[in-house]
Write an enzyme that holds these catalytic residues in place. Structure first.
Site, PDB file in Angstrom:
ATOM      1  N   ASP A 195      42.212  31.747  46.527  1.00 17.22           N
ATOM      2  CA  ASP A 195      42.113  33.193  46.476  1.00 17.22           C
ATOM      3  C   ASP A 195      43.045  33.752  45.400  1.00 17.22           C
ATOM      4  O   ASP A 195      44.214  33.351  45.305  1.00 17.22           O
ATOM      5  CB  ASP A 195      42.489  33.765  47.851  1.00 17.22           C
ATOM      6  CG  ASP A 195      42.388  35.264  47.918  1.00 17.22           C
ATOM      7  OD1 ASP A 195      41.283  35.792  47.766  1.00 17.22           O
ATOM      8  OD2 ASP A 195      43.431  35.908  48.134  1.00 17.22           O
ATOM      9  N   GLU A 221      39.382  31.445  42.164  1.00 19.23           N
ATOM     10  CA  GLU A 221      38.973  32.833  41.969  1.00 19.23           C
ATOM     11  C   GLU A 221      39.851  33.325  40.826  1.00 19.23           C
ATOM     12  O   GLU A 221      41.027  33.651  41.032  1.00 19.23           O
ATOM     13  CB  GLU A 221      39.198  33.666  43.237  1.00 19.23           C
ATOM     14  CG  GLU A 221      38.708  35.085  43.098  1.00 19.23           C
ATOM     15  CD  GLU A 221      39.011  35.940  44.318  1.00 19.23           C
ATOM     16  OE1 GLU A 221      38.182  36.807  44.661  1.00 19.23           O
ATOM     17  OE2 GLU A 221      40.073  35.740  44.946  1.00 19.23           O
TER      18      GLU A 221
END
Length: 703
Positions: free
Chosen positions: A349, A386
């Protein structure tokens, strides 16, 4: 005869002890006792606090003798503990000087950053007793699970079809019919569904221990208390979430999760974890002290010269990932999940943060990313970034990959969404994206691109074709949260409608999206529920919605069987055709076996694509090697039909119809290998807003 290190040398607080080993960190069972090891660079003293399980007050507090400190590591073996029935923590004493980055407070009991189990949130949604001083309690974990012959599967990245899902949301709905809804065990009961769908990799939203009750907002429409549902707010990085386990109240969450992984592997399905190393649940200056703040705040967090927290994560703090100690922590954590849980890969993330220096400056050669890429334990583990963060660092196509990292391709998502809407000037970039984004990954191959149209963060596929605007009022933030740039189109009405034409168009648009995704080069990722048109009623940020907005409604499996069938066949089609899964970007080079290039572009006329700004039609033909089929995909985002001139095939081959999203079911798609031959092989009429897929192969005399 007892081992020498099983003999105590000291007595502290009524317990027999001896110096422990600095490594490994955490609490580890050793002959006769438990070895506790914890790092703190600036602490002046450290105390081990031991509780009987569930008791509010400690049963013992043992200060580490000075001679038990090695460098900045406090290590002590305590004998005679019933390790299955204790909880533990630490008190770290030292300077309280926030300007210098130090926030020591010996009154606070701290969780062990390396704890393999955490208690305190054992059953999902149970309101915690916030008067208790030590909320997240570290526990000792035995590593005695029988894996049999299980190992991580090691599937080639290019063969993956990733299915992103939420452990709780996948089976929490009453319609799921599982024995333990919302748990690892519940998800395990749905493995046959995943296998039948055809996916071979599940990507789980965070399963590290977090506190779902850590949300003070309420739904303004119903008064319902809102949760931290997604779990991107980690409390403990080595511990699986107890609230996701039917056995969490018994401390068996680790084995329940391992059993799920073992059974997924037996079904040929890999497991990727969504991990959050960019921030923690401790927040900023006003946030709680759980672990890192009280043990070594200046080491674990990026701090301004004034001692405040940099906030590149958008959540209050930013983990100091490229500090040598923190780098080792991240590496130890991932090794733990690979070695002890047989995890196949990780999606990071806001991974751009992992490339920032101690002061937040982007690094040209981030040591953490390099370490993870070359670590021997993680050698065959899939690493997915990401490649952006909340501080504005956007590195899609430029993420430091070291030959190992793949990326969520946000540019693929945006381009295909725009094309599906019918936006002008998109056709050229669409060609680049479906060919594996060679402009971004020319030296890394197509499997560096994880292609997706929807994910947990944003609209579902059904909402992408049903809403022009987000509708997040239920989140209690005045509809100000969530992205505004959704590239969505409601097909003529905002939200649910009884208009049959609009509903048919929406179904066709969803099929178009899935068809393009599954025929694009790169790794396709499907959001859980998109295959059955799951809706969030226009909410594009359901991070706090533990209810039917977020849950998979299993009644939709029957109600939307048409879309489910289409998705299954598309996944099977991708698996059948190697030319769609090539790891190399196409070059246009002619395949000698067929006399056709590996990729060719077409428009209404064969070999004549229209790259003008007004073009909304593009066709692509892919040619494999040897006896591979030729796959032709025509994508029409125009609101008018077009007559297509089909490219000629080598002698002995003819065009067969696999899918036409403009046709009524069941003629919208066939079973791969069972496609009927076209009667008029030279032309095909593609309907408005439709995708057509043809296969050029030798006719089957039995069809």
């Amino acid at each position: 005869m007892l081992r020498v290190d099983a003999y105590p040398t000291h007595e502290v607080g009524g317990y027999r002890v001896r110096a422990g080993k600095p490594f490994p960190f955490g609490a580890n069972v050793v002959p006769g006792g438990v070895s506790f090891s914890v790092f703190s660079d600036q602490a002046t003293s450290m105390t081990l606090v031991i509780f009987k399980r569930g008791e509010p007050e400690p049963m013992a507090e043992l200060e580490f003798p000075e001679e038990f400190r090695t460098g900045s590591v406090f290590a002590m073996t305590v004998f005679g503990l019933d390790h299955e029935n204790i909880e533990y923590g630490y008190r770290a004493d030292g300077p309280y000087d926030p300007v210098s980055g130090h926030r020591f407070d010996a009154r606070q009991v701290l969780s062990d950053p390396y704890a393999r189990l955490i208690s305190g949130r054992d059953v999902w949604g149970v309101e915690p007793d916030r008067s208790r001083g030590y909320q997240y309690r570290s526990r000792v974990c035995l590593q005695d699970f029988d894996w049999g012959d299980d190992t991580p599967l090691g599937l080639p990245a290019e063969d993956l079809v990733v299915y992103e899902t939420h452990v709780r949301g996948f089976t929490r709905h009453p319609s799921s019919g599982v024995t333990a809804p919302g748990t690892f065990a519940g998800l395990r009961e749905k493995i046959p569904y995943l296998k039948e769908l055809g996916v071979n990799c599940v990507e789980l939203l965070p399963v590290f221990e977090f506190d779902e009750s850590d949300n003070m907002r309420s739904n303004p429409e119903t008064g319902e208390h809102l949760f931290d549902y997604w779990g991107y707010n980690t409390v403990s990085f080595f511990a699986p979430k107890a609230g996701y386990a039917a056995t969490g109240r018994y401390g068996m969450q680790g084995d329940e999760f391992r059993t799920l992984i073992k059974d997924l592997h037996a079904a040929g399905i890999e497991v990727i974890l969504d991990v959050v190393f960019n921030h923690t649940a401790e927040g900023n200056e006003q946030g709680p002290t759980i672990s890192f703040k009280g043990l070594d705040n200046a080491t674990y967090y990026m701090l301004t010269p004034e001692g405040y927290y940099f906030n590149f994560s958008g959540t209050g703090n930013t983990v100091n990932c490229n500090h040598p100690v923190v780098r080792n922590f991240v590496l130890d954590c991932l090794r733990h999940w690979v070695a002890d849980y047989h995890i196949d890969g990780f999606r990071f993330d806001l991974a751009a943060i992992l490339g920032r220096d101690l002061d937040g400056t982007p690094l040209p050669n981030p040591p953490l990313l390099e370490m993870l890429a070359y670590d021997p334990v993680l050698r065959h583990t899939k690493l997915i970034a990401e490649a952006w963060d909340a501080g504005g660092l956007y590195e899609v196509g430029n993420f430091p990959a070291y030959g190992r990292w793949a990326e969520w391709n946000g540019k693929y998502r945006d381009t295909v969404r725009s094309f599906l809407k019918g936006d002008p000037g998109v056709t050229g970039e669409l060609a680049t994206r479906i060919a594996g984004s060679p402009d971004l990954y020319s030296t890394r191959g197509t499997s560096a691109s994880v292609n997706f149209l929807t994910a947990h963060d944003g609209f579902t596929l059904a909402d992408l074709v049903s809403y022009n605007d987000k509708h997040n009022e239920a989140n209690g933030e005045g509809n100000n949260d969530g992205a505004n740039d959704n590239n969505s189109w409601n097909c003529g009405a905002e939200g649910p409608t009884d208009d049959p034409e609009i509903n048919r168009l929406r179904t066709r648009q969803m099929k178009n999206a899935i068809a393009i995704l599954m025929t694009s080069q790169g790794i396709p990722m499907l959001l859980s529920g998109d295959e059955v048109a799951r809706t969030q009623q226009g909410n594009n940020n359901t991070y706090c919605q533990d209810n039917e907005l977020s849950w998979f409604d299993w009644d939709q499996v029957d109600e939307n069987a048409e879309l489910l069938r289409f998705t299954r066949e598309m996944i099977a089609f991708r698996g059948r055709h190697r030319e769609l899964r090539s790891t190399s970007h196409p070059t246009g080079q002619v395949r000698e076996s067929l006399g056709l290039p590996d990729i060719s572009w077409h428009g209404e006329r064969a070999w004549q694509p229209d790259w003008s700004a007004d073009s909304r039609l593009l066709a692509v033909a892919r040619c494999g090697t040897g006896d591979d089929d030729v796959v032709y995909v025509a994508m029409n985002a125009h609101w008018e039909a077009h007559d297509l001139e089909l490219p000629a095939l080598p002698h002995g081959r003819s065009w067969h119809l696999f899918a036409d999203t403009g046709a009524e079911a069941p003629h919208d798609i066939r079973t791969p290998g069972g496609e009927p031959e076209l009667e008029n092989a030279g032309k095909y009429l593609i309907g408005p807003r439709s995708v057509v897929i043809l296969v050029g192969r030798t006719p089957d005399p039995e069809l």
